[in-house]
Design a protein around this motif. Structure first.
Motif, mmCIF file in Angstrom:
data_model
loop_
_atom_site.group_PDB
_atom_site.id
_atom_site.type_symbol
_atom_site.label_atom_id
_atom_site.label_comp_id
_atom_site.label_asym_id
_atom_site.label_seq_id
_atom_site.Cartn_x
_atom_site.Cartn_y
_atom_site.Cartn_z
ATOM 1 N N THR A 80 95.416 78.243 -5.021
ATOM 2 C CA THR A 80 94.389 77.229 -4.802
ATOM 3 C C THR A 80 93.811 76.806 -6.151
ATOM 4 N N GLN A 81 93.090 75.697 -6.161
ATOM 5 C CA GLN A 81 92.813 75.033 -7.434
ATOM 6 C C GLN A 81 91.863 75.801 -8.347
ATOM 7 N N ASN A 82 91.118 76.750 -7.827
ATOM 8 C CA ASN A 82 90.297 77.594 -8.685
ATOM 9 C C ASN A 82 90.666 79.063 -8.548
ATOM 10 N N SER A 83 91.908 79.316 -8.206
ATOM 11 C CA SER A 83 92.462 80.677 -8.130
ATOM 12 C C SER A 83 91.691 81.554 -7.144
ATOM 13 N N GLU A 84 91.168 80.927 -6.074
ATOM 14 C CA GLU A 84 90.501 81.737 -5.057
ATOM 15 C C GLU A 84 91.509 82.561 -4.265
ATOM 16 N N TYR A 85 92.633 81.924 -3.908
ATOM 17 C CA TYR A 85 93.652 82.563 -3.085
ATOM 18 C C TYR A 85 95.042 82.239 -3.624
ATOM 19 N N LEU A 86 95.948 83.174 -3.393
ATOM 20 C CA LEU A 86 97.374 82.896 -3.399
ATOM 21 C C LEU A 86 97.817 82.824 -1.951
ATOM 22 N N GLY A 107 106.069 84.661 12.623
ATOM 23 C CA GLY A 107 105.929 84.659 11.174
ATOM 24 C C GLY A 107 104.469 84.840 10.798
ATOM 25 N N THR A 108 104.217 85.074 9.504
ATOM 26 C CA THR A 108 102.838 85.118 9.013
ATOM 27 C C THR A 108 102.706 84.236 7.779
ATOM 28 N N LEU A 109 101.556 83.585 7.697
ATOM 29 C CA LEU A 109 101.135 82.883 6.488
ATOM 30 C C LEU A 109 99.993 83.707 5.914
ATOM 31 N N ASN A 110 100.179 84.180 4.688
ATOM 32 C CA ASN A 110 99.306 85.209 4.128
ATOM 33 C C ASN A 110 98.408 84.636 3.046
ATOM 34 N N PHE A 111 97.152 85.075 3.064
ATOM 35 C CA PHE A 111 96.165 84.594 2.108
ATOM 36 C C PHE A 111 95.657 85.791 1.306
ATOM 37 N N ILE A 112 95.989 85.785 0.006
ATOM 38 C CA ILE A 112 95.702 86.896 -0.883
ATOM 39 C C ILE A 112 94.522 86.502 -1.761
ATOM 40 N N LYS A 113 93.441 87.257 -1.635
ATOM 41 C CA LYS A 113 92.229 86.985 -2.403
ATOM 42 C C LYS A 113 92.386 87.504 -3.821
ATOM 43 N N LEU A 114 91.908 86.722 -4.803
ATOM 44 C CA LEU A 114 91.961 87.115 -6.209
ATOM 45 C C LEU A 114 90.560 87.386 -6.731
ATOM 46 N N ASP A 115 90.396 88.522 -7.408
ATOM 47 C CA ASP A 115 89.139 88.791 -8.086
ATOM 48 C C ASP A 115 89.019 87.820 -9.268
ATOM 49 N N THR A 143 87.465 87.819 -12.000
ATOM 50 C CA THR A 143 87.398 88.379 -13.348
ATOM 51 C C THR A 143 88.664 89.127 -13.732
ATOM 52 N N SER A 144 89.101 90.035 -12.863
ATOM 53 C CA SER A 144 90.250 90.884 -13.176
ATOM 54 C C SER A 144 91.567 90.322 -12.676
ATOM 55 N N GLY A 145 91.505 89.437 -11.691
ATOM 56 C CA GLY A 145 92.726 88.928 -11.066
ATOM 57 C C GLY A 145 93.303 89.854 -10.024
ATOM 58 N N HIS A 146 92.684 91.007 -9.772
ATOM 59 C CA HIS A 146 93.214 91.959 -8.794
ATOM 60 C C HIS A 146 93.362 91.296 -7.426
ATOM 61 N N MET A 147 94.455 91.638 -6.745
ATOM 62 C CA MET A 147 94.829 91.009 -5.491
ATOM 63 C C MET A 147 94.503 91.903 -4.301
ATOM 64 N N SER A 148 94.130 91.272 -3.198
ATOM 65 C CA SER A 148 93.958 91.989 -1.931
ATOM 66 C C SER A 148 94.260 91.012 -0.803
ATOM 67 N N ILE A 149 94.808 91.528 0.290
ATOM 68 C CA ILE A 149 95.134 90.665 1.423
ATOM 69 C C ILE A 149 93.852 90.354 2.186
ATOM 70 N N ALA A 150 93.447 89.086 2.173
ATOM 71 C CA ALA A 150 92.238 88.682 2.896
ATOM 72 C C ALA A 150 92.508 88.610 4.394
ATOM 73 N N PHE A 151 93.583 87.907 4.769
ATOM 74 C CA PHE A 151 93.963 87.810 6.179
ATOM 75 C C PHE A 151 95.383 87.282 6.271
ATOM 76 N N GLN A 152 95.992 87.522 7.422
ATOM 77 C CA GLN A 152 97.336 87.027 7.719
ATOM 78 C C GLN A 152 97.246 86.157 8.965
ATOM 79 N N LEU A 153 97.782 84.962 8.873
ATOM 80 C CA LEU A 153 97.755 84.017 9.988
ATOM 81 C C LEU A 153 99.059 84.121 10.761
ATOM 82 N N LEU A 154 98.977 84.484 12.035
ATOM 83 C CA LEU A 154 100.163 84.628 12.872
ATOM 84 C C LEU A 154 100.616 83.253 13.354
#
Length: 662
Positions: free
Chosen positions: A175-181, A207-215, A217-228
């Motif tokens: 996303t345009q401000n690196s909120e999600y991959l 299938g799933t469409l996955n939204f990965i949250k980015l910190d 400051t650090s860029g650390h990734m975490s799975i925010a949610f998966q869309l079925l």
């Protein structure tokens, strides 16, 4: 007299004919010279355009996916010079990545230690829609993973496995401000996985469409949610910009939900879909408690910034959200036919698909899409997801574009460039008029293309690189397999112009590039030895030693031009496990040291200045075995070596070591 006159006329005629023939010969010769001079002149000019003189830098860093080699390659643009290979998903014997004790954990997954993957789509972090040079992300297609590379050190810092996915292909797009991959599945499967007949695919596989949250400051990734989502194949993705910044778009094929012979059975419908997902709405639904916490088994691997040692954390659940739980979140845009790429122009208004089985390029309008949603202009509903009417969302079409259109990028001047796989060409066309402005053959069968910043809000529209799949007759033959080719094309003028062709390694699927001026000021040249927090670091030669703990021996070793300390070790026995913890004491740019041990069953180490790396060695034979530096570090590089004496089990040879200061 008449005879004389006739002779004169004859001679005059011959002279005229001779003169005319001479003129023709001169004209032809001049034409030939000009015809030769023109391409030669163009070649000289093209060579000058790509020439980077000794001691000067390229204008751009180009990050190319390695495809089946699982790595990322860096090429200088415009020179085409290979600068570096960054190991990501695959073990790399050159520097010990995935072999050394500090890096092995990066390759842990729920399937065990997986030392390979199929890396497809590099994606740069963005701020306000523009690449900012902090991080590079890339997907592992085979064992579903996303990696984050730190662009200060050009190293892989983090790998996140994505569960409930098979074939992580439409990933990772930002996303345009690196909120999600965002990341979508290529192969739909039973979710959760279970034993069931493949013939029951339709309606049962998902299938799933996955939204990965980015910190931030650090860029650390975490799975925010998966869309079925329904059991289609989700191919590629891009997120919006400006007015469409809250949306991400995923191309899909096999909306027929076929499970065999897809080349025929997944090409029955005239149109497939682009899935438009409002990620802000989805995040809002999750925050309100919608979605279900679902068991999952996946790994999060990351490099500790202080110890430079990877850690693995096994995770056990994710949040899965269904369209039924979140209204106004997802819609399908009908798109001809078996679309591959989906790209959003710099203004955020146009969504361009690569309909690979159609010669017509469809372009959707974001504002028309919003209007169609508001007015409920639906042609049907599939699995709870409204399908908008094609005409209601259509911004325009490029008719008779080419054969096999796949991917699009933008130059920031209102032009779109599209790869045409079957007809082996790049076409240039204009947004709004939908008219083709130019065509250029490429060599051969292009997949992706890349313009620096070409999928961002602010492209650097100077060069285009065509990433071609086939190379026959372009380079010197190297057996049945040849390197694939990249064509560097000048797009600064009205017409495209070929500048350079260079081979690439692996199978680049996509590439991104960023000006060197953005990255270079933040480049780390060495690690301060005082900040080495590796628990096995040896920060001075006086601290070098060997320590036995039962059948395990830890060797605390230093490396500096041009010796190891210790360089002689005795008292090792067959059956011992030896860990060589090697600290590079150099504090100078570009002075790595290597470490190789005879009989080691993994690889050598390549240790950067101020860093500690560990090699595990299990001796199998009695004898005296050498170790040495593998990186030519000084005039006395050959002298940088040592020995380990290995004695039989039970032999009473005490552990001892010798070197500088002993």
């Amino acid at each position: 007299m008449n005879e004389t006159l006739n002779k004169r006329r004859l001679l005059g005629g011959v002279a005229i004919v001779t003169f005319v023939i001479a003129l023709i010969i001169i004209a032809i010769s001049r034409f030939r010279v000009n015809a030769q001079e023109k391409p030669q002149s163009m070649a000289r000019d093209a060579a000058a355009r790509v020439y980077v003189s000794p001691g000067t830098y390229d204008e751009f860093y180009g990050f190319f996916s390695g495809g089946f080699n699982g790595q990322v390659e860096i090429y200088g643009i415009p020179s085409g010079r290979l600068m570096q290979v960054i190991p990501v998903f695959s073990q790399n014997a050159e520097d010990g990545y995935g072999f050394s004790e500090e890096t092995k954990a990066m390759l842990m997954t729920s399937h065990g230690f997986i030392p390979w993957d199929d890396a497809h789509h590099p994606e740069l972090s963005q701020t306000n829609g523009t690449p900012d040079g902090r991080w590079l992300f890339i997907n592992g297609n085979n064992t579903p993973r996303i990696a984050r590379l730190d662009l200060q050190r050009f190293r892989t810092d983090e790998i996140l496995e994505i569960p409930h996915v098979a074939g992580l292909h439409s990933a990772p797009f930002i996303t345009q401000n690196s909120e999600y991959l965002v990341a979508g599945t290529r192969f739909s499967v039973p979710i959760p996985q279970k034993d069931m007949p493949i013939a029951d695919y339709k309606s049962n596989f998902k299938g799933t469409l996955n939204f990965i949250k980015l910190d931030p400051t650090s860029g650390h990734m975490s799975i925010a949610f998966q869309l079925l989502v329904p059991g289609f194949d989700y191919d590629l993705a891009h997120c919006g910009k400006g007015p469409s910044a809250d949306w991400c778009f995923f191309s899909s094929y096999n909306t027929e939900e076929a499970h065999t012979l897809l080349e025929v059975n997944a090409s029955q419908f005239d149109k497939d879909y682009i899935a438009a997902v409002n990620w802000k709405r989805a995040a809002q639904c999750v925050a309100q408690g919608n979605g279900k916490q679902t068991p999952a088994d996946y790994f999060h691997n990351y490099m500790d910034p202080n110890t430079h040692t990877a850690k693995s954390k096994e995770l056990k659940s994710t949040t899965i959200l269904t369209p039924q739980e979140c209204s106004d979140m997802i819609y399908f845009l009908p798109t001809p036919k078996s679309p591959h790429g989906v790209d959003v122009d710099p203004t955020g208004e146009y969504i361009v698909a690569g309909a690979k089985l159609s010669s017509t390029l469809p372009v959707h309008s974001f504002h028309k899409m919003l209007t169609a949603i508001q007015q409920k202009q639906f042609e049907t509903v599939r699995y709870g997801i409204p399908v908008l009417k094609y005409e209601a969302v259509l911004g325009g079409e490029v008719p008779n574009a080419c054969l096999g259109p796949l991917h699009n990028e933008f130059d920031g001047k209102g032009n779109v460039y599209t790869t045409c796989f079957i007809s082996s060409e790049i076409i240039k066309w204009k947004l709004g008029t939908w008219q083709i402005e130019d065509r250029m053959p490429v060599y051969y069968a292009p997949g992706h293309l890349m313009i620096p910043g070409g999928d961002s809000a602010h492209p650097w529209g100077k060069y285009l690189i065509s990433l071609n799949k086939m190379t026959k007759d372009r380079f010197l033959p190297t057996g049945p397999e040849m390197g694939q080719s990249a064509d560097l094309i000048d797009i600064s003028g009205d017409k495209m112009r070929m500048l350079l062709e260079f081979p690439t390694i692996g199978e680049p699927h996509y590439a991104q590039a960023i000006p060197a001026s953005i990255l270079m000021p933040h480049n780390i040249k060495y690690y301060p030895i005082s900040q080495d927090r590796n628990p096995y670091a040896t920060v001075s030669e006086q601290d070098a030693k060997a320590v036995r703990e039962g059948n395990v021996v830890h060797v605390y070793m230093t490396a500096i031009r041009s010796h190891f300390n210790p360089d002689n070790i005795e008292g090792i026995h067959v059956g011992d496990t030896v860990y060589f913890h090697v600290t590079n004491l150099e504090q100078d740019w570009d002075v790595p040291h290597g470490f190789a041990m005879m009989g080691a069953a993994n690889s050598d180490l390549l240790i950067m200045p101020g860093e500690t790396r560990t090699l595990k060695w299990v001796p199998k034979q009695v004898g005296v075995f050498p170790f040495y530096c593998t990186d030519f570090c000084s005039a006395l590089h050959q002298e940088m070596q040592g020995y380990v004496r290995v004695s039989p089990p039970g032999e009473k040879v005490a552990l001892s070591w010798h070197g500088a200061g002993r």
